[in-house]
Design an enzyme around this catalytic site. Structure first.
Site, short mmCIF file in Angstrom:
data_model
loop_
_atom_site.label_atom_id
_atom_site.label_comp_id
_atom_site.label_asym_id
_atom_site.label_seq_id
_atom_site.Cartn_x
_atom_site.Cartn_y
_atom_site.Cartn_z
N HIS A 27 26.76 -10.42 -2.64
CA HIS A 27 25.54 -10.75 -3.37
C HIS A 27 24.40 -9.78 -3.11
CE1 HIS A 27 27.85 -14.41 -2.26
NE2 HIS A 27 27.77 -14.60 -3.56
N CYS A 48 28.35 -5.99 -4.48
CA CYS A 48 29.01 -5.57 -5.71
C CYS A 48 28.27 -4.37 -6.29
CB CYS A 48 29.02 -6.72 -6.72
SG CYS A 48 29.63 -6.24 -8.35
N HIS A 85 19.10 -18.26 -5.15
CA HIS A 85 20.42 -17.65 -5.10
C HIS A 85 20.33 -16.37 -4.26
CE1 HIS A 85 24.11 -15.61 -6.37
NE2 HIS A 85 24.54 -16.80 -6.76
N GLU A 88 21.78 -13.53 -4.45
CA GLU A 88 21.65 -12.29 -5.23
C GLU A 88 20.20 -12.08 -5.66
OE1 GLU A 88 22.78 -10.40 -9.55
OE2 GLU A 88 24.22 -11.81 -8.69
N THR A 147 23.26 -10.97 -12.24
CA THR A 147 24.50 -10.56 -12.91
C THR A 147 25.38 -11.71 -13.36
OG1 THR A 147 25.69 -10.40 -10.80
CG2 THR A 147 24.56 -8.40 -11.59
N SER A 191 28.97 -21.49 -6.62
CA SER A 191 29.29 -20.29 -7.40
C SER A 191 28.53 -20.32 -8.72
CB SER A 191 30.80 -20.22 -7.66
OG SER A 191 31.09 -19.25 -8.65
N ASN A 212 28.50 -18.18 -11.31
CA ASN A 212 29.27 -17.89 -12.53
C ASN A 212 30.22 -19.02 -12.88
OD1 ASN A 212 32.32 -16.89 -12.03
ND2 ASN A 212 31.08 -16.35 -10.26
#
Length: 317
Positions: free
Chosen positions: A74, A97, A125, A127, A168, A226, A228
């Site tokens: 993340h 990533c 989050h 990220e 993302t 998660s 996504n």
């Protein structure tokens, strides 16, 4: 009762790389290996790596001197990175990533140029925390929005000196609505050449659209934290189909399947295929006959691990 499998589903290149970094570090240097935050948001993956010797921490102060530390997929803020570099660590590996790193670079560029930056993302989050932490220009500003309403409430210093970027792993539809609001509110705002939502998120949401067209019920394999995976379940629900986010086959309730002729199955980008296979086996035990994989986009992207870890490692079941 038939099983329909979304395509693509499961691991993306960034997740595959992050897990490989932890596995290879354990193989080469031995346990324990410290990982800041869960390397990816999947309970099965995290538990498996923990059994092999990974120790997941949230505060770098918990890492003993002389240890090996890995940043999760993340990403981390500049402050966390600086803190880690100041420590007496044997090795520091970055499993961020590359597509998240791309967004980090956009924010850092805006900071250097003195542009105010708006991030579309979910508060809290990891990220988002890492991405927000790339901005350090006190003369500018970094703002987080989650919805069109947030955009209309936002106060900036200079409406003519704005740019935006996105987390993302967002809903493509929701993000489009927020971007539209940004352009209406701030006509001169500049965005990335290409949407920051990653290819895997986009492809898996497209696959769920196709899946939900034919399925009576949709099962999304993925953990509750998660991002996504949650977006996949929400998308199926918006299409009028009952959809359930499950960590494993054990979470399936028979009542969900009553009167269903077709069960759709997909998996978030951090969910391994073994969990999907276990879900298929569970559904077959409950009366499903056969499974069919839908046609979808081919994915061939591969992200290399750091050169220090590019050796053959033992295959782990």
């Amino acid at each position: 009762m038939q099983i329909l499998l979304a395509n693509p589903r499961g691991f993306c290149a960034g997740v595959d790389r992050a897990i490989s970094i932890v596995e290879r570090a354990i193989e080469m240097y031995g346990a324990p290996i410290y990982v800041r935050h869960e390397v990816v948001h999947n309970r099965y993956v995290v538990d498996s790596l923990r059994e092999r010797g990974a120790i997941f921490i949230e505060d770098i102060a918990e890492v003993p001197d002389g240890s090996i530390l890995i940043f999760s997929a993340h990403g981390v803020s500049q402050a966390v990175r600086a803190e880690a570099r100041a420590r007496e660590l044997t090795m520091l590996f970055d499993a961020t990533c590359p597509l998240v790193t791309k967004v980090h670079m956009e924010v850092a560029r805006a900071s250097r140029k003195g542009k105010e930056a708006i991030l579309i993302g979910h508060a809290g989050h990891p990220e988002v925390e890492g991405t927000m932490g790339q901005y350090n220009n006190p003369k500018g500003g970094m703002y987080l929005v989650e919805s069109p309403d947030d955009v209309w409430k936002l106060n900036v210093k200079d409406e003519n000196n704005l740019c935006f970027m996105t987390q993302t792993t967002l809903s493509v539809d929701d993000t489009s609505a927020v971007i539209d609001a940004l352009h209406r509110r701030f006509p001169k705002i500049i965005g990335p050449r290409k949407d920051d939502i990653c290819y895997a998120t986009t492809n898996r949401q497209e696959a769920v659209r196709n899946l939900a067209n034919d399925a009576d019920v949709v099962l999304v394999v993925g953990s509750k934290n998660s991002s996504n995976s949650n977006r996949l379940a929400e998308l199926a629900q918006r299409m009028g189909k009952p959809a359930y986010l499950i960590d494993s086959a054990a979470d399936i309730q028979e009542s969900w399947l009553q009167n269903a002729k077709c069960i759709g199955v997909t998996a978030g980008a951090s969910a391994p295929d073994i969990l999907v296979q276990q879900v298929i086996a569970r559904l077959q035990a409950l009366g499903a006959v056969g499974s069919v994989e839908l046609r979808g986009r081919e994915e061939s992207i591969v992200f290399e691990v750091p050169k220090e870890l590019r050796v053959e490692v033992k295959q782990v079941d």
